[in-house]
Design an enzyme around this catalytic site. Structure first.
Site: not given
Ligand SMILES: CC(C)=CCC/C(C)=C/CC/C(C)=C/COP(=O)(O)O
Length: 287
Positions: A207, A249
Site C-alpha cells: 500500500h 505493518h
Molecule cells: C488483476 C490483478 C492480478 C489484481 C491483483 C491486485 C491485488 C490482489 C493486489 C494485492 C494488494 C494487497 C492486498 C497488497 C498488500 O498490501 P500491504 O500494504 O499489506 O503489503
C-alpha cells in the site's frame, strides 16, 4: 572445624574449573581477572595438589599457544580472529538490531486499531476504508476504466502508463516480499480482501509503495489545484499511517515502501510508453 561458608570458598578457589575468571585472594575476597590474562603464579601453586587441574590451567594459559603458532590471532586480545568476531559484533550489526527492536516496539504500540477491542478500535472501519483506497484492485479497475473512457491520445497515454506502473509495482513488491520474507506483526488480524500468497509477508508495504508512486504520478501528470495536490499528498501519508495503526505493518515496512514507491516512479518515467509506442504494442497484441 571450618564453617560451611569457609569450606565453600575453599572449594571455589582450589577445585574450581580453570576456565573460571575469578579466584580468592589471601583475605578470602573474590578477585576477578580477564580471561585473556595469564593467571597469577599463586593460582598454579594452589592447584598443585590437583595435577590434572593444574595441567588444564596451564593449557588454557594462552589461547595463542593453545591453538599453535599457525592460527591467526587478534593483535589486541591475543584471541583467535573467529572468536573476536563472535565476541565483538560489528557496529552496523548492533545498530541494525537496535533499530529493528525499536521498530517492533514502536509499531506494536502504534497498532491501536489492530482489532475492535484495541484502544482506538472504534476508528478501525475508517482505517479500513483508507486501506481500500490504496488497494491494488480499485486502482487497476479505476485506471482501466479511465483508459477505456479517455477520448484524447494524451489521456490514453497517461492512463496506459499508470496501468503499467501499477502492474510493475505489484511485481516488484511481490519479488521483494518473497526474498525478504518478513512476517507481519503478531497483533495483525489477517482480514484483508484479495491478497496474493506473498502478502502474508510484510516487507515492504504494498500500500505504501503504491500510494507513494501513484501520488507522484498524479502530481506530475494531472493539472490539479493546490488544495487537491495537498489532498493527494495527505492521502498517501494516511495510507502509510493506516498500515501501522491497523497492525498490518511495522514502521520500517511502510518507510521502505514509501522510498521504494518514490523510486519506482523514476523507473516508470524511464520506461514511459508514448502514444506511438502504445499503438505499436496494441497492434502487436491484436496480431
Ligand atoms: C488483476 C490483478 C492480478 C489484481 C491483483 C491486485 C491485488 C490482489 C493486489 C494485492 C494488494 C494487497 C492486498 C497488497 C498488500 O498490501 P500491504 O500494504 O499489506 O503489503
Amino acid at each position: 572445624m571450618p564453617s560451611p561458608k569457609a569450606k565453600n570458598n575453599a572449594n571455589r578457589s582450589g577445585g574450581g574449573s580453570p576456565g573460571l575468571s575469578g579466584s580468592t585472594n589471601g583475605n578470602g575476597r573474590y578477585e576477578f581477572m580477564s580471561l585473556n590474562r595469564t593467571p597469577p603464579a599463586t593460582l598454579f601453586q594452589r592447584q598443585g595438589s590437583d595435577p590434572t587441574a593444574a595441567a588444564r590451567l596451564r593449557a588454557s594459559e594462552s589461547p595463542t599457544r593453545r591453538r599453535g603458532s599457525g592460527s591467526s590471532t587478534s593483535s589486541n586480545t591475543g584471541m583467535p580472529e573467529e572468536d573476536c568476531m563472535r565476541l565483538n559484533p560489528s557496529f552496523i550489526g548492533i545498530a541494525l538490531s537496535s533499530l529493528l527492536a525499536i521498530d517492533l516496539w514502536l509499531s506494536k504500540r502504534l497498532g491501536v486499531c489492530a482489532c475492535e477491542d484495541s484502544s482506538w478500535g472504534s476508528i478501525r472501519p475508517l482505517m479500513k476504508l483508507i486501506e481500500i483506497s490504496g488497494h491494488g484492485i480499485p486502482w487497476l479497475v479505476g485506471t482501466a476504466y479511465c483508459l477505456y473512457k479517455a477520448d484524447s491520445a494524451a489521456g490514453q497515454e497517461i492512463m496506459f502508463n499508470l496501468f503499467m506502473a501499477l502492474i510493475l509495482d505489484l511485481i516488484l513488491v511481490g519479488i521483494v516480499k518473497a526474498v525478504v520474507r518478513r512476517r507481519r506483526p503478531s497483533h495483525n488480524r489477517m482480514d484483508m480482501f484479495a491478497t496474493f500468497s506473498v502478502d502474508r509477508y510484510s516487507f515492504p508495504s504494498g500500500h505504501a509503495t503504491r500510494s507513494a508512486m501513484c501520488a507522484r504520478f498524479l502530481l506530475a501528470h494531472l493539472v490539479l489545484a493546490v488544495p487537491l495536490r495537498v489532498l493527494v499528498f495527505l492521502w498517501s501519508g494516511l495510507v502509510g499511517l493506516s498500515r501501522v495503526l491497523l497492525g498490518r505493518h511495522n514502521m520500517t515496512d511502510v518507510l521502505f515502501g514509501f522510498l521504494m514507491g518514490y523510486c519506482q516512479y523514476n523507473l516508470v518515467e524511464m520506461l514511459w510508453v508514448s502514444s506511438l509506442g502504445m499503438q505499436g504494442l496494441l497492434g502487436l497484441i491484436q496480431g
